[in-house]
Design an enzyme around this catalytic site. Structure first.
Site, PDB file in Angstrom:
ATOM      1  N   HIS A  27       0.820  -1.217   0.000  1.00 58.51           N
ATOM      2  CA  HIS A  27       0.000   0.000   0.000  1.00 58.51           C
ATOM      3  C   HIS A  27       0.855   1.268   0.000  1.00 58.51           C
ATOM      4  O   HIS A  27       0.392   2.338  -0.367  1.00 58.51           O
ATOM      5  CB  HIS A  27      -0.915   0.041   1.231  1.00 58.51           C
ATOM      6  CG  HIS A  27      -1.863  -1.110   1.329  1.00 58.51           C
ATOM      7  ND1 HIS A  27      -2.909  -1.290   0.458  1.00 58.51           N
ATOM      8  CD2 HIS A  27      -1.914  -2.150   2.194  1.00 58.51           C
ATOM      9  CE1 HIS A  27      -3.581  -2.392   0.786  1.00 58.51           C
ATOM     10  NE2 HIS A  27      -2.987  -2.930   1.828  1.00 58.51           N
ATOM     11  N   HIS A  57       2.673   8.908   1.151  1.00 60.90           N
ATOM     12  CA  HIS A  57       1.499   8.817   0.278  1.00 60.90           C
ATOM     13  C   HIS A  57       1.767   9.727  -0.920  1.00 60.90           C
ATOM     14  O   HIS A  57       2.274  10.842  -0.751  1.00 60.90           O
ATOM     15  CB  HIS A  57       0.245   9.280   1.015  1.00 60.90           C
ATOM     16  CG  HIS A  57      -0.061   8.461   2.238  1.00 60.90           C
ATOM     17  ND1 HIS A  57      -0.918   7.379   2.212  1.00 60.90           N
ATOM     18  CD2 HIS A  57       0.382   8.562   3.522  1.00 60.90           C
ATOM     19  CE1 HIS A  57      -0.993   6.847   3.416  1.00 60.90           C
ATOM     20  NE2 HIS A  57      -0.206   7.545   4.239  1.00 60.90           N
ATOM     21  N   THR A 103      -5.088   6.934   8.564  1.00 56.95           N
ATOM     22  CA  THR A 103      -5.680   7.188   7.241  1.00 56.95           C
ATOM     23  C   THR A 103      -5.796   5.924   6.399  1.00 56.95           C
ATOM     24  O   THR A 103      -6.072   5.990   5.210  1.00 56.95           O
ATOM     25  CB  THR A 103      -4.877   8.250   6.465  1.00 56.95           C
ATOM     26  OG1 THR A 103      -3.556   7.740   6.208  1.00 56.95           O
ATOM     27  CG2 THR A 103      -4.794   9.551   7.241  1.00 56.95           C
TER      28      THR A 103
END
Length: 307
Positions: free
Chosen positions: A90, A119, A225
């Site tokens: 991820h 991210h 998150t």
């Protein structure tokens, strides 16, 4: 009648093609890869449907100055360590020795570093999780800390203030950031999910702005998150972005998800505030005031110029 059939047909196809199984980012979802995209994360974990979720959009004019948000105290952030960088399917994550701690800055106690991860968008495009006045930066760094008395993150997350995350934005620069060479160079070795490799020695201090540039920040209470979206996080978002070249930013998009797709768009959309207040430090307020002062001076100078 025909106008009603088309939307109904599309809706039924969407129903057939909606998520099942594990959670994923929107960029991963397809009929070939059915998974719980962000709007369905509450199917993967019910906590993701909570009222104090992260990330959020910070509307700066609605922030409230908090005099308690004074300077942070960073201990052992300068200490070099040889961490392991991993593609966890991820994101990219690096474990951090627990000797690095942060306190002050309005935090209720001392927190020790556990890991950091990032991210990003696609090839240097918009990719940060939090946004400032609707602006989405190319990438966002999260340094995750837990209260000093805990020994693992799972236990810390049971405490409503057990985790403190320091968030930093990135901006595109004309030149490369040499301090990031150990991380960017290692990405080539971890392109596939579960790939990991040892980093050359780095310190937390080298991957964030200098301490004197960390006085402008925002604070709010939120969540992780990613699922389980636990609402146990004190968030700090620093104003000053970290510069990386476009080549350095693009390098993250060469990583791959578990299914072999390019790992891009690894951000959760912003979540409703639901009445929460976002606070700003004195530094942030001074920065805003200085900007307004410069605008005012420019306006006066403009008005005084002869036609």
């Amino acid at each position: 009648m025909q106008q009603l059939i088309v939307p109904a047909l599309l809706a039924s196809l969407w129903t057939l093609c909606t998520g099942a199984g594990d959670w994923c980012y929107q960029s991963q979802f397809s009929c070939d890869h059915q998974c719980n995209a962000p709007e369905k994360w509450d199917h993967a974990n019910s906590k993701c449907g909570g009222r104090n979720q992260s990330p959020i959009n910070v509307v700066t004019r609605k922030t409230v100055k908090d005099e308690r948000l004074k300077d942070f105290k960073f201990e052992n952030y300068q200490e070099s360590f040889r961490g392991t960088i991993k593609n966890n399917g991820h994101s990219v994550q690096v474990g951090v020795p627990h000797v690095s701690t942060v306190s002050g800055g309005g935090l209720p106690t001392t927190y020790k570093a556990v890991q950091f991860h990032l991210h990003w968008g696609k090839n240097g495009g918009p990719g940060s999780e939090h946004t400032i006045d609707g602006e989405q930066y190319p990438m966002e760094l999260h340094i995750v800390h837990m209260k000093h008395q805990y020994t693992d993150l799972t236990t810390a997350l049971l405490d409503s203030e057990g985790v403190a995350v320091l968030g930093f934005f990135y901006e595109a620069s004309n030149s490369g950031n040499k301090k990031y060479d150990p991380i960017v160079n290692a990405l080539k070795s971890i392109q596939d999910t579960n790939g990991n490799t040892s980093l050359l020695p780095i310190s937390l201090a080298q991957i964030i702005p200098p301490e004197q540039n960390l006085t402008s920040f925002y604070r709010y209470k939120g969540s992780l998150t990613t699922p389980g979206c636990t609402e146990s996080v004190i968030w700090t978002l620093f104003e000053n972005p970290i510069p990386l070249s476009m080549d350095q930013l693009r390098a993250f998009s060469e990583l791959k998800f578990k299914d072999g797709k390019s790992m891009v768009g690894t951000f959760r959309p912003v979540q409703p505030l639901n009445g929460r207040q976002v606070y700003r430090s004195g530094g942030a307020a001074i920065l805003a005031s200085s900007t307004l002062l410069m605008v005012a001076i420019a306006s006066v100078l403009g008005l005084s110029e002869p036609n």
